[in-house]
Motif scaffolding. Structure first.
Motif, PDB file in Angstrom:
ATOM      1  N   ARG B  96      -1.104  15.183 -12.090  1.00 25.11           N
ATOM      2  CA  ARG B  96      -2.327  15.983 -12.181  1.00 25.11           C
ATOM      3  C   ARG B  96      -2.391  16.617 -13.563  1.00 25.11           C
ATOM      4  NH1 ARG B  96      -1.198  19.013  -7.258  1.00 25.11           N
ATOM      5  NH2 ARG B  96      -1.492  20.898  -8.472  1.00 25.11           N
ATOM      6  N   TYR B  97      -3.587  16.644 -14.134  1.00 25.72           N
ATOM      7  CA  TYR B  97      -3.766  17.181 -15.463  1.00 25.72           C
ATOM      8  C   TYR B  97      -4.493  18.502 -15.404  1.00 25.72           C
ATOM      9  CZ  TYR B  97      -2.517  12.398 -16.414  1.00 25.72           C
ATOM     10  OH  TYR B  97      -1.864  11.194 -16.426  1.00 25.72           O
ATOM     11  N   SER B  98      -4.291  19.321 -16.420  1.00 25.71           N
ATOM     12  CA  SER B  98      -4.845  20.667 -16.410  1.00 25.71           C
ATOM     13  C   SER B  98      -6.364  20.647 -16.394  1.00 25.71           C
ATOM     14  CB  SER B  98      -4.349  21.457 -17.623  1.00 25.71           C
ATOM     15  OG  SER B  98      -4.659  20.762 -18.814  1.00 25.71           O
ATOM     16  N   GLY B  99      -6.968  19.588 -16.879  1.00 25.58           N
ATOM     17  CA  GLY B  99      -8.425  19.499 -16.883  1.00 25.58           C
ATOM     18  C   GLY B  99      -9.006  19.144 -15.526  1.00 25.58           C
ATOM     19  N   GLY B 100      -8.124  18.911 -14.547  1.00 27.64           N
ATOM     20  CA  GLY B 100      -8.588  18.600 -13.205  1.00 27.64           C
ATOM     21  C   GLY B 100      -8.522  17.122 -12.867  1.00 27.64           C
ATOM     22  N   GLY B 101      -8.278  16.288 -13.845  1.00 26.60           N
ATOM     23  CA  GLY B 101      -8.194  14.862 -13.552  1.00 26.60           C
ATOM     24  C   GLY B 101      -6.817  14.480 -13.062  1.00 26.60           C
ATOM     25  N   ALA B 102      -6.677  13.216 -12.727  1.00 27.50           N
ATOM     26  CA  ALA B 102      -5.374  12.721 -12.253  1.00 27.50           C
ATOM     27  C   ALA B 102      -5.317  11.229 -12.473  1.00 27.50           C
ATOM     28  CB  ALA B 102      -5.187  13.041 -10.776  1.00 27.50           C
ATOM     29  N   ASP B 103      -4.106  10.714 -12.503  1.00 33.87           N
ATOM     30  CA  ASP B 103      -3.901   9.277 -12.600  1.00 33.87           C
ATOM     31  C   ASP B 103      -4.115   8.637 -11.243  1.00 33.87           C
ATOM     32  OD1 ASP B 103      -1.155   9.062 -14.989  1.00 33.87           O
ATOM     33  OD2 ASP B 103      -3.335   9.035 -15.225  1.00 33.87           O
ATOM     34  N   GLY B 104      -4.171   7.315 -11.243  1.00 34.34           N
ATOM     35  CA  GLY B 104      -4.097   6.584  -9.989  1.00 34.34           C
ATOM     36  C   GLY B 104      -2.677   6.686  -9.444  1.00 34.34           C
ATOM     37  N   LEU B 105      -2.508   6.316  -8.187  1.00 33.42           N
ATOM     38  CA  LEU B 105      -1.188   6.396  -7.563  1.00 33.42           C
ATOM     39  C   LEU B 105      -0.223   5.375  -8.154  1.00 33.42           C
ATOM     40  CD1 LEU B 105      -1.695   6.839  -3.725  1.00 33.42           C
ATOM     41  CD2 LEU B 105      -0.810   8.476  -5.358  1.00 33.42           C
ATOM     42  N   THR B 106       0.995   5.832  -8.398  1.00 40.50           N
ATOM     43  CA  THR B 106       2.092   4.927  -8.735  1.00 40.50           C
ATOM     44  C   THR B 106       3.006   4.875  -7.525  1.00 40.50           C
ATOM     45  OG1 THR B 106       1.990   5.470 -11.078  1.00 40.50           O
ATOM     46  CG2 THR B 106       4.039   4.517 -10.264  1.00 40.50           C
ATOM     47  N   PHE B 107       3.302   3.653  -7.078  1.00 41.91           N
ATOM     48  CA  PHE B 107       4.102   3.483  -5.868  1.00 41.91           C
ATOM     49  C   PHE B 107       5.545   3.137  -6.199  1.00 41.91           C
ATOM     50  CE2 PHE B 107       1.253   3.520  -2.220  1.00 41.91           C
ATOM     51  CZ  PHE B 107       0.015   3.440  -2.823  1.00 41.91           C
ATOM     52  N   GLY B 108       6.462   3.556  -5.337  1.00 41.60           N
ATOM     53  CA  GLY B 108       7.817   3.043  -5.373  1.00 41.60           C
ATOM     54  C   GLY B 108       7.822   1.629  -4.822  1.00 41.60           C
ATOM     55  N   LYS B 109       8.970   0.986  -4.883  1.00 44.01           N
ATOM     56  CA  LYS B 109       9.051  -0.416  -4.467  1.00 44.01           C
ATOM     57  C   LYS B 109       9.134  -0.590  -2.963  1.00 44.01           C
ATOM     58  CE  LYS B 109      10.664  -2.364  -8.765  1.00 44.01           C
ATOM     59  NZ  LYS B 109      11.569  -3.283  -9.459  1.00 44.01           N
ATOM     60  N   GLY B 110       9.169   0.497  -2.242  1.00 43.04           N
ATOM     61  CA  GLY B 110       9.135   0.400  -0.787  1.00 43.04           C
ATOM     62  C   GLY B 110      10.507   0.333  -0.160  1.00 43.04           C
ATOM     63  N   THR B 111      10.587   0.812   1.060  1.00 45.50           N
ATOM     64  CA  THR B 111      11.807   0.696   1.867  1.00 45.50           C
ATOM     65  C   THR B 111      11.437  -0.008   3.151  1.00 45.50           C
ATOM     66  OG1 THR B 111      12.806   2.711   1.000  1.00 45.50           O
ATOM     67  CG2 THR B 111      13.611   1.915   3.123  1.00 45.50           C
ATOM     68  N   HIS B 112      12.110  -1.110   3.420  1.00 50.59           N
ATOM     69  CA  HIS B 112      11.862  -1.858   4.650  1.00 50.59           C
ATOM     70  C   HIS B 112      12.763  -1.292   5.735  1.00 50.59           C
ATOM     71  CE1 HIS B 112      10.448  -5.057   7.125  1.00 50.59           C
ATOM     72  NE2 HIS B 112      11.637  -5.582   7.277  1.00 50.59           N
ATOM     73  N   LEU B 113      12.160  -0.659   6.721  1.00 52.30           N
ATOM     74  CA  LEU B 113      12.905  -0.012   7.798  1.00 52.30           C
ATOM     75  C   LEU B 113      12.840  -0.870   9.052  1.00 52.30           C
ATOM     76  CD1 LEU B 113      14.385   2.485   8.999  1.00 52.30           C
ATOM     77  CD2 LEU B 113      12.125   3.400   9.557  1.00 52.30           C
ATOM     78  N   ILE B 114      14.002  -1.179   9.588  1.00 50.37           N
ATOM     79  CA  ILE B 114      14.074  -1.930  10.847  1.00 50.37           C
ATOM     80  C   ILE B 114      14.784  -1.059  11.858  1.00 50.37           C
ATOM     81  CG2 ILE B 114      15.012  -3.963  12.007  1.00 50.37           C
ATOM     82  CD1 ILE B 114      14.819  -5.435   9.336  1.00 50.37           C
ATOM     83  N   ILE B 115      14.122  -0.858  13.008  1.00 51.81           N
ATOM     84  CA  ILE B 115      14.724  -0.076  14.087  1.00 51.81           C
ATOM     85  C   ILE B 115      15.115  -1.043  15.192  1.00 51.81           C
ATOM     86  CG2 ILE B 115      14.442   1.815  15.715  1.00 51.81           C
ATOM     87  CD1 ILE B 115      14.277   2.610  12.738  1.00 51.81           C
ATOM     88  N   GLN B 116      16.375  -1.027  15.518  1.00 49.44           N
ATOM     89  CA  GLN B 116      16.876  -1.912  16.577  1.00 49.44           C
ATOM     90  C   GLN B 116      16.839  -1.193  17.912  1.00 49.44           C
ATOM     91  OE1 GLN B 116      20.747  -2.770  14.887  1.00 49.44           O
ATOM     92  NE2 GLN B 116      20.000  -4.678  14.002  1.00 49.44           N
ATOM     93  N   PRO B 117      16.321  -1.893  18.954  1.00 47.07           N
ATOM     94  CA  PRO B 117      16.244  -1.238  20.268  1.00 47.07           C
ATOM     95  C   PRO B 117      17.632  -0.939  20.825  1.00 47.07           C
ATOM     96  CG  PRO B 117      15.192  -3.423  20.284  1.00 47.07           C
ATOM     97  CD  PRO B 117      15.794  -3.251  18.937  1.00 47.07           C
TER      98      PRO B 117
END
Lengths: 112, 117
Positions: B96-117
């Motif tokens: 976020r910038y002081s003038g009120g603007g902002a960049d687009g989102l930058t994403f992390g590479k993701g975490t693949h979560l597997i839940i085993q029953p």
């Protein structure tokens, strides 16, 4: 009603073709985006428009050209498709830059 | 420009286990922070977000995240996971910038979560 809708959802096409993906949002947002998600699930912003004006243009081949006829629409046109263009393309919108981004359901593009 | 790193690319847990997914960002100024979830074959949905105020934020489906400014971190937690939590989780940030603007989102590479029953 889907807030951010994009068509087509699936697209299979041959190398060298030109194709377009359309996106519309009915949220009244000022900012729209295109993101690309590759086969490893990595998400990268391609373009962002605010009130029909281009504000973010990441390093993307100039075969990709966004068009925003009005602030509710942001279409993506791709010329001379290459195998490496195969990915999922997500359209998104937000009220303004910096606000929460809402994503469309994605367009699965496969280039053969 | 900001960047985001998610430490775990693949996580496998059993149902009822506790979850913590790490997220660190690099940007010296003010940021907005987000966690998104992507269920198999679906689009990204917002889990929770932090803009300002209480650094412990609660989201949908029992998830919460804590913003620790000194550590540039925004880790996602859930005390007891369910099989239906199997998905890809993305941390994202925009400056976020002081003038009120902002960049687009930058994403992390993701975490693949597997839940085993």
């Amino acid at each position: 009603d889907t807030a951010v809708s994009q068509t087509p959802k699936y697209l299979v096409t041959q190398m060298g073709n030109d194709k377009s993906i359309k996106c519309e949002q009915n949220l009244g947002h000022d900012t729209m985006y295109w993101y690309k998600q590759d086969s490893k699930k990595f998400l990268k912003i391609m373009f962002s428009y605010n009130n029909k004006e281009l504000i973010i243009n990441e390093t993307v081949p100039n075969r990709f050209s966004p068009k925003s006829p009005d602030k509710a629409h942001l279409n993506l046109h791709i010329n001379s498709l290459e195998l490496g263009d195969s990915a999922v393309y997500f359209c998104a919108s937000s009220r303004q830059t910096g606000n929460t981004i809402y994503f469309g359901e994605g367009s699965w593009l496969t280039v053969v | 420009a900001q960047s985001v790193s998610q430490h775990n690319h693949h996580v496998i847990l059993s149902e009822a286990a506790s979850l913590e997914l790490g997220c660190n960002y690099s940007y010296g100024g003010t940021v907005n922070l987000f966690w998104y979830v992507q269920y198999p074959g679906q689009h990204l949905q917002l889990l929770l977000k932090y803009f300002s105020g209480d650094p412990l934020v609660k989201g949908i489906k029992g998830f919460e995240a804590e913003f620790i400014k000194s550590k540039f971190s925004f880790n996602l937690r859930k005390p007891s996971v369910q099989w239906s939590d199997t998905a890809e989780y993305f941390c994202a940030v925009n400056a976020r910038y002081s003038g009120g603007g902002a960049d687009g989102l930058t994403f992390g590479k993701g975490t693949h979560l597997i839940i085993q029953p």
